[in-house]
Design a protein around this motif. Structure first.
Motif, short mmCIF file in Angstrom:
data_model
loop_
_atom_site.label_atom_id
_atom_site.label_comp_id
_atom_site.label_asym_id
_atom_site.label_seq_id
_atom_site.Cartn_x
_atom_site.Cartn_y
_atom_site.Cartn_z
N GLN A 216 -0.75 2.68 3.56
CA GLN A 216 -2.02 2.04 3.23
C GLN A 216 -2.60 2.63 1.94
N LYS A 217 -2.51 3.96 1.84
CA LYS A 217 -2.98 4.62 0.62
C LYS A 217 -2.11 4.22 -0.58
N LEU A 218 -0.80 4.14 -0.33
CA LEU A 218 0.12 3.77 -1.40
C LEU A 218 -0.19 2.38 -1.94
N LYS A 219 -0.43 1.44 -1.06
CA LYS A 219 -0.73 0.07 -1.50
C LYS A 219 -2.00 0.04 -2.36
N ALA A 220 -3.04 0.72 -1.90
CA ALA A 220 -4.29 0.76 -2.66
C ALA A 220 -4.08 1.44 -4.01
N THR A 221 -3.34 2.52 -4.02
CA THR A 221 -3.08 3.25 -5.25
C THR A 221 -2.24 2.41 -6.21
N GLN A 222 -1.26 1.70 -5.66
CA GLN A 222 -0.41 0.86 -6.51
C GLN A 222 -1.21 -0.26 -7.16
N LEU A 223 -2.14 -0.84 -6.42
CA LEU A 223 -3.00 -1.88 -7.00
C LEU A 223 -3.86 -1.30 -8.13
N ASP A 224 -4.36 -0.08 -7.94
CA ASP A 224 -5.11 0.59 -9.00
C ASP A 224 -4.22 0.87 -10.21
N TRP A 225 -2.99 1.28 -9.93
CA TRP A 225 -2.04 1.57 -11.00
C TRP A 225 -1.74 0.30 -11.82
#
Length: 129
Positions: A67-76
């Motif tokens: 879940q954190k990865l998905k949010a971080t990837q969208l920010d990236w």
């Protein structure tokens, strides 16, 4: 199909800056067409590798980390777009470089998880700041 791809690549990359290139891969080409085609291939390949690294990490990380990865990837993605796009054009060298950096970061996290040393805080970290 190849003609459609070439036309799309030229349209997408026609206005991109080629002053600096992706690690010299396209230096050997002399015509604008050949350089554009080379850059398009590098751009597409780096995006494909990035997506594979992201999927590989998701496969080995825990649900909370995913879940954190998905949010971080969208920010990236927002970061990459803001960094590598200008006036409707993509700076292919920038996109290639930024994609490669993120791909390596994700691969490192996947290796850690496979080795049993998965760190959720690193998976969700904004590594580009």
């Amino acid at each position: 199909m190849k003609t459609i791809f070439c036309a799309a690549a030229l349209g997408l990359l026609g206005l991109a800056s080629f002053a600096a290139n992706a690690q010299g891969e396209c230096d050997k080409y002399r015509t604008s067409y050949d350089k554009t085609y080379c850059f398009a291939k590098l751009f597409l390949e780096s995006d494909k590798e990035l997506n594979t690294a992201y999927k590989d990490l998701r496969a080995v990380a825990k649900e909370a980390a995913n879940q954190k990865l998905k949010a971080t990837q969208l920010d990236w993605i927002k970061y990459r777009d803001a960094t590598c796009e200008s006036s409707g054009s993509i700076n292919v060298d920038c996109n290639y470089r930024v994609n490669r950096e993120r791909t390596e970061y994700l691969r490192d996290r996947a290796r850690e998880c496979k080795a049993g040393t998965c760190r959720d805080e690193m998976i969700g970290k904004k590594s580009w700041n």
